[in-house]
Scaffold this motif. Structure first.
Motif, PDB file in Angstrom:
ATOM      1  N   PRO A  44       0.848  -1.233  -0.175  1.00 30.37           N
ATOM      2  CA  PRO A  44      -0.014   0.086   0.024  1.00 30.37           C
ATOM      3  C   PRO A  44       0.706   1.379  -0.174  1.00 30.37           C
ATOM      4  O   PRO A  44       0.522   2.198  -0.395  1.00 30.37           O
ATOM      5  CB  PRO A  44      -0.936  -0.164   1.401  1.00 30.37           C
ATOM      6  CG  PRO A  44      -1.122  -1.540   1.404  1.00 30.37           C
ATOM      7  CD  PRO A  44       0.290  -2.009   0.983  1.00 30.37           C
ATOM      8  N   ASN A  45       2.226   1.340   0.602  1.00 27.39           N
ATOM      9  CA  ASN A  45       2.836   2.285   0.708  1.00 27.39           C
ATOM     10  C   ASN A  45       3.734   2.550  -0.963  1.00 27.39           C
ATOM     11  O   ASN A  45       4.391   3.453  -0.983  1.00 27.39           O
ATOM     12  CB  ASN A  45       3.993   2.377   1.855  1.00 27.39           C
ATOM     13  CG  ASN A  45       4.755   1.209   1.717  1.00 27.39           C
ATOM     14  OD1 ASN A  45       4.858   0.192   0.681  1.00 27.39           O
ATOM     15  ND2 ASN A  45       5.761   0.953   2.914  1.00 27.39           N
ATOM     16  N   GLY A  46       3.356   1.752  -1.740  1.00 25.52           N
ATOM     17  CA  GLY A  46       4.134   1.900  -2.968  1.00 25.52           C
ATOM     18  C   GLY A  46       5.238   1.322  -3.329  1.00 25.52           C
ATOM     19  O   GLY A  46       5.812   0.885  -4.466  1.00 25.52           O
ATOM     20  N   LEU A  47       5.921   0.228  -2.270  1.00 23.89           N
ATOM     21  CA  LEU A  47       7.141  -0.507  -2.231  1.00 23.89           C
ATOM     22  C   LEU A  47       6.598  -1.660  -3.379  1.00 23.89           C
ATOM     23  O   LEU A  47       5.809  -2.526  -3.151  1.00 23.89           O
ATOM     24  CB  LEU A  47       7.548  -0.691  -0.909  1.00 23.89           C
ATOM     25  CG  LEU A  47       8.712  -1.788  -1.075  1.00 23.89           C
ATOM     26  CD1 LEU A  47      10.004  -1.013  -1.541  1.00 23.89           C
ATOM     27  CD2 LEU A  47       9.136  -2.455   0.330  1.00 23.89           C
ATOM     28  N   GLU A  48       7.451  -1.772  -4.326  1.00 24.09           N
ATOM     29  CA  GLU A  48       7.335  -2.863  -5.300  1.00 24.09           C
ATOM     30  C   GLU A  48       8.139  -4.007  -4.544  1.00 24.09           C
ATOM     31  O   GLU A  48       9.403  -4.037  -4.673  1.00 24.09           O
ATOM     32  CB  GLU A  48       7.555  -2.724  -6.612  1.00 24.09           C
ATOM     33  CG  GLU A  48       7.200  -3.833  -7.674  1.00 24.09           C
ATOM     34  CD  GLU A  48       6.977  -3.402  -9.130  1.00 24.09           C
ATOM     35  OE1 GLU A  48       6.572  -4.190  -9.840  1.00 24.09           O
ATOM     36  OE2 GLU A  48       7.297  -2.199  -9.405  1.00 24.09           O
ATOM     37  N   VAL A  49       7.495  -5.128  -4.496  1.00 21.69           N
ATOM     38  CA  VAL A  49       8.365  -6.404  -4.184  1.00 21.69           C
ATOM     39  C   VAL A  49       8.223  -7.433  -5.079  1.00 21.69           C
ATOM     40  O   VAL A  49       7.351  -7.747  -5.794  1.00 21.69           O
ATOM     41  CB  VAL A  49       7.490  -6.929  -2.843  1.00 21.69           C
ATOM     42  CG1 VAL A  49       8.569  -8.158  -2.174  1.00 21.69           C
ATOM     43  CG2 VAL A  49       7.322  -5.938  -1.640  1.00 21.69           C
ATOM     44  N   ILE A  50       9.534  -7.939  -5.459  1.00 22.34           N
ATOM     45  CA  ILE A  50       9.701  -8.847  -6.705  1.00 22.34           C
ATOM     46  C   ILE A  50      10.384  -9.931  -6.185  1.00 22.34           C
ATOM     47  O   ILE A  50      11.513  -9.734  -5.593  1.00 22.34           O
ATOM     48  CB  ILE A  50      10.570  -8.033  -7.796  1.00 22.34           C
ATOM     49  CG1 ILE A  50       9.835  -6.877  -8.227  1.00 22.34           C
ATOM     50  CG2 ILE A  50      10.680  -9.182  -9.057  1.00 22.34           C
ATOM     51  CD1 ILE A  50      10.635  -5.842  -9.074  1.00 22.34           C
ATOM     52  N   VAL A  51       9.950 -11.142  -6.405  1.00 23.85           N
ATOM     53  CA  VAL A  51      10.331 -12.479  -6.115  1.00 23.85           C
ATOM     54  C   VAL A  51      10.676 -13.339  -7.228  1.00 23.85           C
ATOM     55  O   VAL A  51       9.954 -13.731  -8.049  1.00 23.85           O
ATOM     56  CB  VAL A  51       9.638 -13.005  -5.116  1.00 23.85           C
ATOM     57  CG1 VAL A  51      10.328 -14.342  -4.345  1.00 23.85           C
ATOM     58  CG2 VAL A  51       9.379 -12.218  -3.840  1.00 23.85           C
ATOM     59  N   VAL A  52      11.980 -13.885  -7.244  1.00 27.61           N
ATOM     60  CA  VAL A  52      12.441 -15.122  -8.294  1.00 27.61           C
ATOM     61  C   VAL A  52      12.809 -16.318  -7.392  1.00 27.61           C
ATOM     62  O   VAL A  52      13.709 -16.254  -6.906  1.00 27.61           O
ATOM     63  CB  VAL A  52      13.497 -14.357  -9.127  1.00 27.61           C
ATOM     64  CG1 VAL A  52      13.618 -15.594 -10.255  1.00 27.61           C
ATOM     65  CG2 VAL A  52      13.238 -13.061  -9.884  1.00 27.61           C
ATOM     66  N   GLU A  53      11.685 -17.264  -7.390  1.00 28.89           N
ATOM     67  CA  GLU A  53      12.366 -18.210  -6.742  1.00 28.89           C
ATOM     68  C   GLU A  53      13.073 -19.555  -7.462  1.00 28.89           C
ATOM     69  O   GLU A  53      12.897 -19.774  -8.728  1.00 28.89           O
ATOM     70  CB  GLU A  53      10.709 -19.090  -6.394  1.00 28.89           C
ATOM     71  CG  GLU A  53      10.839 -20.217  -5.567  1.00 28.89           C
ATOM     72  CD  GLU A  53       9.431 -20.610  -5.108  1.00 28.89           C
ATOM     73  OE1 GLU A  53       9.321 -21.562  -4.267  1.00 28.89           O
ATOM     74  OE2 GLU A  53       8.188 -20.195  -5.793  1.00 28.89           O
ATOM     75  N   ASN A  54      14.052 -19.939  -6.663  1.00 27.50           N
ATOM     76  CA  ASN A  54      15.017 -20.910  -7.243  1.00 27.50           C
ATOM     77  C   ASN A  54      15.467 -21.647  -6.410  1.00 27.50           C
ATOM     78  O   ASN A  54      16.496 -21.104  -5.547  1.00 27.50           O
ATOM     79  CB  ASN A  54      15.992 -20.158  -8.256  1.00 27.50           C
ATOM     80  CG  ASN A  54      17.022 -21.095  -8.751  1.00 27.50           C
ATOM     81  OD1 ASN A  54      16.950 -22.453  -8.764  1.00 27.50           O
ATOM     82  ND2 ASN A  54      18.040 -20.668  -9.167  1.00 27.50           N
ATOM     83  N   HIS A  55      15.138 -23.077  -6.182  1.00 29.12           N
ATOM     84  CA  HIS A  55      15.541 -23.595  -5.097  1.00 29.12           C
ATOM     85  C   HIS A  55      16.780 -24.589  -5.413  1.00 29.12           C
ATOM     86  O   HIS A  55      17.190 -25.745  -4.639  1.00 29.12           O
ATOM     87  CB  HIS A  55      14.545 -24.848  -4.412  1.00 29.12           C
ATOM     88  CG  HIS A  55      13.279 -23.735  -4.096  1.00 29.12           C
ATOM     89  ND1 HIS A  55      13.272 -23.202  -2.740  1.00 29.12           N
ATOM     90  CD2 HIS A  55      12.159 -23.561  -4.649  1.00 29.12           C
ATOM     91  CE1 HIS A  55      12.172 -22.656  -2.660  1.00 29.12           C
ATOM     92  NE2 HIS A  55      11.451 -22.609  -3.835  1.00 29.12           N
ATOM     93  N   GLY A  56      17.336 -24.416  -6.272  1.00 34.76           N
ATOM     94  CA  GLY A  56      18.700 -25.083  -6.590  1.00 34.76           C
ATOM     95  C   GLY A  56      19.797 -25.096  -5.667  1.00 34.76           C
ATOM     96  O   GLY A  56      20.567 -26.169  -5.565  1.00 34.76           O
ATOM     97  N   VAL A  57      20.047 -24.052  -5.057  1.00 35.08           N
ATOM     98  CA  VAL A  57      21.027 -23.777  -4.022  1.00 35.08           C
ATOM     99  C   VAL A  57      20.454 -22.962  -2.670  1.00 35.08           C
ATOM    100  O   VAL A  57      19.694 -22.172  -3.204  1.00 35.08           O
ATOM    101  CB  VAL A  57      22.313 -22.821  -4.640  1.00 35.08           C
ATOM    102  CG1 VAL A  57      23.177 -22.888  -3.635  1.00 35.08           C
ATOM    103  CG2 VAL A  57      22.729 -23.640  -5.880  1.00 35.08           C
ATOM    104  N   PRO A  58      20.867 -23.562  -1.406  1.00 38.39           N
ATOM    105  CA  PRO A  58      20.154 -22.740  -0.365  1.00 38.39           C
ATOM    106  C   PRO A  58      20.765 -21.224  -0.151  1.00 38.39           C
ATOM    107  O   PRO A  58      21.392 -21.331   1.095  1.00 38.39           O
ATOM    108  CB  PRO A  58      20.630 -23.795   0.787  1.00 38.39           C
ATOM    109  CG  PRO A  58      21.866 -24.414   0.272  1.00 38.39           C
ATOM    110  CD  PRO A  58      21.796 -24.376  -1.341  1.00 38.39           C
ATOM    111  N   ILE A  59      20.762 -20.440  -1.025  1.00 37.18           N
ATOM    112  CA  ILE A  59      21.179 -19.061  -0.975  1.00 37.18           C
ATOM    113  C   ILE A  59      20.132 -18.245  -1.545  1.00 37.18           C
ATOM    114  O   ILE A  59      19.449 -18.581  -2.383  1.00 37.18           O
ATOM    115  CB  ILE A  59      22.509 -18.934  -1.918  1.00 37.18           C
ATOM    116  CG1 ILE A  59      23.852 -19.637  -1.100  1.00 37.18           C
ATOM    117  CG2 ILE A  59      22.754 -17.603  -1.927  1.00 37.18           C
ATOM    118  CD1 ILE A  59      24.863 -19.656  -2.104  1.00 37.18           C
TER     119      ILE A  59
END
Length: 472
Positions: A44-59
């Motif tokens: 709601p405050n305008g912050l864009e949250v972008i997630v790219v999921e990749n479980h190949g390495v625990p990092i």
């Protein structure tokens, strides 16, 4: 982010690499593929949250991107976006002592860094995936409540001035600065990331606070998280740690960025240094990715086609022996990124090399200069190069953040699809609109002895009269 020069890879190696990379979801390239692996929400405050999921390495990599950088700098703030980047990793309300930031990063097992570019500043942590939540909270502390302690600013000012001194000592520093100053008349501070020595020397906490209150706002920032995380968890953590961050006024309404003025006429730059070869750099103002996105796709394919070893451009200039090498590049930005053609030759060949280069440039908007088969090859190679850029999770994070800032995430999502649609006519139109017959800045870096022996003048560098043609 500068587009990399074509890698000289064999076709078989490219094909094998493409199959390997495209097999992994994190290395998706087309919009349809990317939409399967990229999730985003706007708080709601305008912050864009972008997630790219990749479980190949625990990092995981956690990054904050802010629409700040050289393009926001008036002359009295030249270099302070970069200074702010240095101060980000210092004391904050939650970690008020000078060593606490580094200590906490060590506890989290995190590597941290940041960078300042023309149109984005980023800050990131790469850390074990089980520390991702704590890492998001940790970055929020520095982002939302920096202290700008006098003692830390005084010390960091010397670090930044040291960087300036090292850059200034390089033989190409004055040359590149002068080229940029002429390419963007009256707006040099908005392209000068390293800044002005006097501005850096006299920086104050008040100026840091001014940058914070103007640009470090949720509605001017993005949180990008990639790696071994789940989107729903990241969105929940983002709401917890950033959700009550107060939204501010659009910084570019109250403080609009002045338009880039056109180059009034072609000009030459001669810079002398103790070098053996002659370095040539010719630049034009390129397209804005927001105002003319279609031309930016054509620009990339155009550059790749001319850089291809079997192109007529390379055969005429390099295979002939006139040039040791010639590279064409367009740097994608909103504020008219530069188009550059750079190369090296010897003093005795300089005049002939320049004449041949200008003659070849003039032909790039001719019908038939590029073939459909030629473009098919270079577009395939560009797609593979884009996949190589996503090979490391942290690298993908920076790529997503860069495009979010200078264009938007949709541009990034559609890049490979749109690039693949480019035709010879698109390249011809781009060349006619931005290069052929257009004012340019042409410079050389050579030794004083070479200049004296050639009797070289600035007017010798600009080539044929750059009279504008009718743009198709």
């Amino acid at each position: 982010m500068r587009k990399s020069v074509i890698r000289r890879l064999a076709v078989a190696r490219l094909a094998a690499a493409a199959l390997t990379l495209l097999a992994a979801p994190a290395f998706a390239q087309t919009r349809a593929e990317l939409e399967k692996v990229i999730r985003r929400q706007v708080l709601p405050n305008g912050l864009e949250v972008i997630v790219v999921e990749n479980h190949g390495v625990p990092i995981a990599t956690v990054e904050i991107d802010v629409k700040n950088g050289a393009f926001t700098q008036s002359p009295d703030y030249a270099g302070l976006a970069h200074m702010y980047e240095h101060m980000f990793f210092k004391a904050s309300k939650d970690y008020p002592d000078p060593e606490q930031f580094t200590q906490r990063a060590t506890e989290l097992g995190a590597q941290f860094n940041g960078s300042t570019k023309e149109e984005v500043v980023n800050y990131y942590l790469t850390l074990p995936a089980d520390s991702a939540k704590a890492g998001m909270r940790f970055l929020a502390s520095s982002l939302r409540a920096p202290l700008f302690r006098d003692d830390e600013l005084a010390a960091e000012k010397e670090v930044v001035l040291g960087e300036y001194d090292r850059n200034e000592a390089g033989p190409g520093f004055a040359f590149s600065q002068k080229m940029t100053e002429l390419l963007y008349p009256g707006q040099f501070s908005r392209k000068n990331t390293i800044g002005d020595r006097e501005v850096l020397r006299t920086v104050t906490p008040a100026k840091m606070r001014e940058i914070q209150t103007r640009y470090y706002l949720p509605n001017n920032s993005a949180l990008v998280v990639t790696g071994d995380v789940t989107p729903d968890s990241v969105f929940a953590w983002a709401r917890a740690f950033y959700g009550d961050w107060e939204k501010g006024p659009d910084p570019f309404v109250a403080n609009p960025i002045p338009p880039i003025p056109a180059i009034p006429q072609s000009q030459g730059v001669i810079s002398e240094a103790p070098v053996s070869a002659v370095t040539v750099l010719i630049q034009w103002q390129g397209p804005s990715v927001r105002k003319d996105p279609a031309s930016t796709y054509a620009a990339d394919v155009f550059s790749d086609a001319l850089n291809s070893e079997d192109s007529r451009f390379q055969k005429r200039l390099v295979d002939s022996g006139l040039w040791q090498g010639v590279v064409v590049n367009y740097y994608t930005l909103d504020q008219n990124g530069p188009i550059s053609i750079s190369g090296q030759t010897s003093p005795d060949k300089l005049r002939r090399a320049l004449a041949a280069l200008y003659d070849e440039i003039a032909k790039t908007d001719d019908p038939g200069y590029f073939s459909a088969d030629e473009l098919k090859r270079v577009k395939a190679q560009r797609a593979v190069e884009s996949a190589f850029g996503a090979e490391r999770t942290s690298g993908l994070t920076h790529t997503v953040g860069f495009w979010w800032a200078v264009a938007d995430l949709d541009y990034f999502m559609g890049y490979v699809d749109n690039m693949a649609m480019q035709t010879p006519e698109d390249l011809r139109r781009y060349a006619a609109r931005y290069i052929v017959g257009k004012p340019r800045i042409a410079g050389v870096l050579l030794s004083p002895q070479a200049r004296a022996s050639l009797g070289l003048k600035e007017t010798d560098l600009v080539g044929p009269a750059s009279t504008s043609r009718t743009t198709p």
